[in-house]
Design a protein around this motif. Structure first.
Motif, PDB file in Angstrom:
ATOM      1  N   THR A 169       0.822  -1.218   0.000  1.00  0.00           N
ATOM      2  CA  THR A 169       0.000   0.000   0.000  1.00  0.00           C
ATOM      3  C   THR A 169       0.853   1.263   0.000  1.00  0.00           C
ATOM      4  OG1 THR A 169      -0.186   0.138   2.421  1.00  0.00           O
ATOM      5  CG2 THR A 169      -1.889  -1.136   1.249  1.00  0.00           C
ATOM      6  N   THR A 170       2.133   1.129   0.251  1.00  0.00           N
ATOM      7  CA  THR A 170       3.036   2.285   0.277  1.00  0.00           C
ATOM      8  C   THR A 170       3.491   2.707  -1.114  1.00  0.00           C
ATOM      9  OG1 THR A 170       5.020   0.924   0.436  1.00  0.00           O
ATOM     10  CG2 THR A 170       3.951   1.545   2.519  1.00  0.00           C
ATOM     11  N   GLY A 171       3.293   1.831  -2.103  1.00  0.00           N
ATOM     12  CA  GLY A 171       3.830   2.113  -3.435  1.00  0.00           C
ATOM     13  C   GLY A 171       5.334   1.937  -3.490  1.00  0.00           C
ATOM     14  N   GLN A 172       5.874   1.159  -2.544  1.00  0.00           N
ATOM     15  CA  GLN A 172       7.311   0.941  -2.472  1.00  0.00           C
ATOM     16  C   GLN A 172       7.647  -0.548  -2.449  1.00  0.00           C
ATOM     17  OE1 GLN A 172       7.491   4.093   0.927  1.00  0.00           O
ATOM     18  NE2 GLN A 172       9.590   3.654   0.310  1.00  0.00           N
ATOM     19  N   ALA A 173       6.784  -1.383  -3.035  1.00  0.00           N
ATOM     20  CA  ALA A 173       7.007  -2.827  -2.990  1.00  0.00           C
ATOM     21  C   ALA A 173       6.539  -3.475  -4.283  1.00  0.00           C
ATOM     22  CB  ALA A 173       6.256  -3.432  -1.805  1.00  0.00           C
ATOM     23  N   VAL A 174       7.258  -4.533  -4.679  1.00  0.00           N
ATOM     24  CA  VAL A 174       6.886  -5.320  -5.849  1.00  0.00           C
ATOM     25  C   VAL A 174       7.175  -6.798  -5.578  1.00  0.00           C
ATOM     26  CG1 VAL A 174       7.294  -3.486  -7.546  1.00  0.00           C
ATOM     27  CG2 VAL A 174       9.148  -5.062  -6.965  1.00  0.00           C
ATOM     28  N   ASP A 175       6.483  -7.640  -6.312  1.00  0.00           N
ATOM     29  CA  ASP A 175       6.781  -9.066  -6.333  1.00  0.00           C
ATOM     30  C   ASP A 175       7.219  -9.413  -7.757  1.00  0.00           C
ATOM     31  OD1 ASP A 175       5.926  -9.235  -3.699  1.00  0.00           O
ATOM     32  OD2 ASP A 175       3.944  -9.993  -4.220  1.00  0.00           O
ATOM     33  N   VAL A 176       8.321 -10.162  -7.842  1.00  0.00           N
ATOM     34  CA  VAL A 176       8.915 -10.518  -9.132  1.00  0.00           C
ATOM     35  C   VAL A 176       9.040 -12.040  -9.209  1.00  0.00           C
ATOM     36  CG1 VAL A 176      10.937 -10.271 -10.628  1.00  0.00           C
ATOM     37  CG2 VAL A 176      10.282  -8.388  -9.098  1.00  0.00           C
ATOM     38  N   LEU A 189      10.416 -13.246  -5.621  1.00  0.00           N
ATOM     39  CA  LEU A 189      11.041 -12.390  -4.617  1.00  0.00           C
ATOM     40  C   LEU A 189      10.156 -11.169  -4.424  1.00  0.00           C
ATOM     41  CD1 LEU A 189      14.822 -12.297  -5.677  1.00  0.00           C
ATOM     42  CD2 LEU A 189      13.771 -13.663  -3.857  1.00  0.00           C
ATOM     43  N   HIS A 190       9.951 -10.803  -3.193  1.00  0.00           N
ATOM     44  CA  HIS A 190       9.308  -9.533  -2.841  1.00  0.00           C
ATOM     45  C   HIS A 190      10.447  -8.552  -2.588  1.00  0.00           C
ATOM     46  CE1 HIS A 190       6.823  -6.673  -0.477  1.00  0.00           C
ATOM     47  NE2 HIS A 190       7.969  -6.512   0.180  1.00  0.00           N
ATOM     48  N   LEU A 191      10.348  -7.370  -3.161  1.00  0.00           N
ATOM     49  CA  LEU A 191      11.354  -6.323  -2.960  1.00  0.00           C
ATOM     50  C   LEU A 191      10.648  -5.063  -2.489  1.00  0.00           C
ATOM     51  CD1 LEU A 191      13.263  -6.698  -6.370  1.00  0.00           C
ATOM     52  CD2 LEU A 191      13.772  -7.864  -4.211  1.00  0.00           C
ATOM     53  N   ASP A 192      11.136  -4.473  -1.396  1.00  0.00           N
ATOM     54  CA  ASP A 192      10.639  -3.158  -1.006  1.00  0.00           C
ATOM     55  C   ASP A 192      11.796  -2.324  -0.479  1.00  0.00           C
ATOM     56  OD1 ASP A 192      10.716  -3.011   2.018  1.00  0.00           O
ATOM     57  OD2 ASP A 192       9.266  -4.636   1.913  1.00  0.00           O
ATOM     58  N   ASP A 193      11.605  -1.013  -0.488  1.00  0.00           N
ATOM     59  CA  ASP A 193      12.657  -0.134   0.004  1.00  0.00           C
ATOM     60  C   ASP A 193      12.178   0.700   1.183  1.00  0.00           C
ATOM     61  OD1 ASP A 193      11.052   1.631  -1.394  1.00  0.00           O
ATOM     62  OD2 ASP A 193      12.616   2.356  -2.722  1.00  0.00           O
ATOM     63  N   LEU A 194      11.347   0.100   2.012  1.00  0.00           N
ATOM     64  CA  LEU A 194      10.886   0.746   3.234  1.00  0.00           C
ATOM     65  C   LEU A 194      12.011   0.704   4.267  1.00  0.00           C
ATOM     66  CD1 LEU A 194       7.413  -0.948   3.234  1.00  0.00           C
ATOM     67  CD2 LEU A 194       7.833   1.480   2.857  1.00  0.00           C
ATOM     68  N   GLU A 195      12.286   1.809   4.891  1.00  0.00           N
ATOM     69  CA  GLU A 195      13.352   1.862   5.889  1.00  0.00           C
ATOM     70  C   GLU A 195      12.968   1.069   7.128  1.00  0.00           C
ATOM     71  OE1 GLU A 195      16.452   2.978   5.668  1.00  0.00           O
ATOM     72  OE2 GLU A 195      16.003   3.321   3.566  1.00  0.00           O
ATOM     73  N   ALA A 196      11.757   1.278   7.610  1.00  0.00           N
ATOM     74  CA  ALA A 196      11.287   0.592   8.812  1.00  0.00           C
ATOM     75  C   ALA A 196       9.771   0.523   8.757  1.00  0.00           C
ATOM     76  CB  ALA A 196      11.732   1.334  10.061  1.00  0.00           C
ATOM     77  N   ILE A 197       9.231  -0.446   9.460  1.00  0.00           N
ATOM     78  CA  ILE A 197       7.783  -0.570   9.599  1.00  0.00           C
ATOM     79  C   ILE A 197       7.523  -0.674  11.098  1.00  0.00           C
ATOM     80  CG2 ILE A 197       5.733  -1.923   9.061  1.00  0.00           C
ATOM     81  CD1 ILE A 197       7.237  -2.991   6.609  1.00  0.00           C
ATOM     82  N   PRO A 198       6.943   0.376  11.688  1.00  0.00           N
ATOM     83  CA  PRO A 198       6.743   0.368  13.137  1.00  0.00           C
ATOM     84  C   PRO A 198       6.051  -0.913  13.619  1.00  0.00           C
ATOM     85  CG  PRO A 198       6.172   2.508  12.221  1.00  0.00           C
ATOM     86  CD  PRO A 198       6.419   1.576  11.054  1.00  0.00           C
TER      87      PRO A 198
END
Length: 127
Positions: free
Chosen positions: A63-70, A105-114
């Motif tokens: 939902t962040t727009g910062q993740a994909v599955d390949v 593979l799931h790839l995201d570039d989220l720094e942290a998830i509380p």
């Protein structure tokens, strides 16, 4: 925002509602990964609206727009994983069991998830 040679709007849009709220920074990082990987990369899941995540029982990273599955397996998964980490993807989900057509593979570039993760992490999906 969206012009690029590798990924279509349809690939990165929500399968449920068609909305596209994808991070420009993440798209740039994804393009760099694709250029270094030098092989086609299909995105099976990009942005997901909250309703879609809820309906499939998924976490909200998409939902962040910062993740994909390949979809990728074997030696190509190993290669893609290394490039993704070097290019700054900080969340890596690995599904490499079962039929090859279901591996990804799931790839995201989220720094942290509380409450979930404090920084870079890697996980595997259950069978």
């Amino acid at each position: 925002m969206f012009e690029n040679a590798y990924f279509s709007k349809a690939e990165l849009s929500c399968r449920c509602c068609g909305k596209l709220h994808f991070s420009d920074d993440t798209l740039g990082r994804l393009i760099r990964v694709r250029e270094r990987f030098n092989k086609p990369m299909v995105i099976t899941s990009g942005y997901r609206c909250r309703a879609h995540c809820t309906s499939i029982g998924s976490t909200m990273t998409h939902t962040t727009g910062q993740a994909v599955d390949v979809p990728v397996s074997g030696g190509r998964a190993y290669e893609l994983l290394g490039i993704a980490i070097e290019e700054g993807f900080t969340g890596i989900g690995v599904k490499q069991h079962g039929p090859h057509k279901g591996r990804f593979l799931h790839l995201d570039d989220l720094e942290a998830i509380p409450g979930k993760r404090d920084g870079p992490t890697i996980w595997s999906y259950p069978r």
